[in-house]
Design an enzyme around this catalytic site. Sequence first.
Site, PDB file in Angstrom:
ATOM      1  N   LYS A  53      -0.359  11.528  39.393  1.00 59.75           N
ATOM      2  CA  LYS A  53      -1.492  11.235  40.215  1.00 59.75           C
ATOM      3  C   LYS A  53      -2.780  11.885  39.746  1.00 59.75           C
ATOM      4  O   LYS A  53      -3.760  11.166  39.712  1.00 59.75           O
ATOM      5  CB  LYS A  53      -1.172  11.442  41.586  1.00 59.75           C
ATOM      6  CG  LYS A  53      -0.211  10.632  42.316  1.00 59.75           C
ATOM      7  CD  LYS A  53       0.356  11.114  43.473  1.00 59.75           C
ATOM      8  CE  LYS A  53       1.606  10.162  44.218  1.00 59.75           C
ATOM      9  NZ  LYS A  53       2.280  10.446  45.223  1.00 59.75           N
ATOM     10  N   GLN A  63       1.524  15.410  49.352  1.00 61.19           N
ATOM     11  CA  GLN A  63       2.713  15.102  48.860  1.00 61.19           C
ATOM     12  C   GLN A  63       3.919  15.244  49.737  1.00 61.19           C
ATOM     13  O   GLN A  63       4.136  16.267  50.365  1.00 61.19           O
ATOM     14  CB  GLN A  63       3.132  15.614  47.538  1.00 61.19           C
ATOM     15  CG  GLN A  63       4.131  14.917  46.647  1.00 61.19           C
ATOM     16  CD  GLN A  63       4.021  13.705  46.224  1.00 61.19           C
ATOM     17  OE1 GLN A  63       2.929  13.048  46.138  1.00 61.19           O
ATOM     18  NE2 GLN A  63       5.196  13.122  46.195  1.00 61.19           N
ATOM     19  N   ASP A 104      -2.895   7.499  51.828  1.00 60.53           N
ATOM     20  CA  ASP A 104      -1.666   7.087  51.886  1.00 60.53           C
ATOM     21  C   ASP A 104      -1.427   5.873  52.981  1.00 60.53           C
ATOM     22  O   ASP A 104      -0.167   5.333  53.031  1.00 60.53           O
ATOM     23  CB  ASP A 104      -0.703   8.124  52.034  1.00 60.53           C
ATOM     24  CG  ASP A 104       0.170   8.762  50.968  1.00 60.53           C
ATOM     25  OD1 ASP A 104       0.577   7.947  50.017  1.00 60.53           O
ATOM     26  OD2 ASP A 104       0.190   9.934  50.743  1.00 60.53           O
TER      27      ASP A 104
HETATM   28  N1  GUN Z   1       6.676  11.102  48.607  1.00 60.67           N
HETATM   29  C1  GUN Z   1       7.486   9.842  48.065  1.00 60.67           C
HETATM   30  N2  GUN Z   1       6.651   8.779  48.163  1.00 60.67           N
HETATM   31  C2  GUN Z   1       5.319   9.245  48.529  1.00 60.67           C
HETATM   32  C3  GUN Z   1       4.144   8.604  48.909  1.00 60.67           C
HETATM   33  O1  GUN Z   1       3.774   7.189  48.681  1.00 60.67           O
HETATM   34  N3  GUN Z   1       3.122   9.288  49.176  1.00 60.67           N
HETATM   35  C4  GUN Z   1       3.393  10.584  49.459  1.00 60.67           C
HETATM   36  N4  GUN Z   1       2.293  11.311  50.061  1.00 60.67           N
HETATM   37  N5  GUN Z   1       4.302  11.246  49.250  1.00 60.67           N
HETATM   38  C5  GUN Z   1       5.405  10.829  48.706  1.00 60.67           C
END
Ligand code: GUN
Length: 301
Positions: A54, A98, A121
């Site tokens: 990311k 995350q 998100d």
């Molecule tokens: N862990 C797995 N998928 C995601 C996601 O789309 N966003 C976040 N913040 N954590 C994750």
Amino acid sequence: MSSAKIIDGKACAQRLLIGVKADVERLKADGIAPTLAVILVGADPASQVYVRNKILRAQECGIRSLEYRLAADSGQTELLALISRLNADSEVNGILLQLPLPAHMEEPMALQAIAPGKDVDGFHSENVGGLSQGRAVLTPCTPSGCLHLLEQVCGDLSGKHAVVIGRSNIVGKPMAALLLQAHCSVTVLHSRSVGAQALCRQADIVVAAVGRPRLIDAEWLKPGAVVIDVGINRVEQDGRTQLVGDVDFASALPQVSAITPVPGGVGPMTIAFLMKNTLTAAVQQAHAQRSPSEAVCLSTY
Ligand code: GUN
């Protein structure tokens, strides 16, 4: 076997990122520097890889990224204090926490602490509710990426029967809401569904997000269905670790009209939509801060 039916999520994401990069450059010329704060608690190996990717993508499209790492045994109070500080920082446009968090932390409380306008998100209840009501809110990145791929492949989705397998808050539920908004008839299947295979076989569109390696084979699919595989499962095979989806790709391929591979399908789209959401958040915050008479025309982003 035609490769045209294999949906190239990597190429599609790349095209989106080129657009994001161009918009970021225009925003910077206007004095706005989109900034994403990424929080990782603990050292889960898969999460570390996702966070690194990311941050790399953010750098590639000119988005400033700030990384915050908390030890696995950090307290909830410490995490909430960090989120509160980032909420108050006008230079931070997006906050990504995350997941999963360590077991001793309360995930819903932490997600709810993120300011809805910075919630890139789309997990805050205000954004979840907004999506359900069809309001223009920040929407979860993985389902948004899946919807974009489906629109690229199918065009208008109106009237199609979509089956979503899985009912997680991150993928299944928001995916169903987005497909409904796109005028599909939506069926959500889950671990307690009776006759799941027969129901799935009626679908024009299948989105598999169940976390079970290669569960969905040709028997689950109507000939000509379009299949989006969200699964990323690590399996041991021939003495090495392999990434496989929730769909048995080799079995499904002859049956479908189009399918995403794993890897190279949905994964890159998730990150592309995180960048798009960060850009959207930055533009919306600039809108809120600037007077209408100021020259910048933010509606073009
Ligand atoms: N862990 C797995 N998928 C995601 C996601 O789309 N966003 C976040 N913040 N954590 C994750």
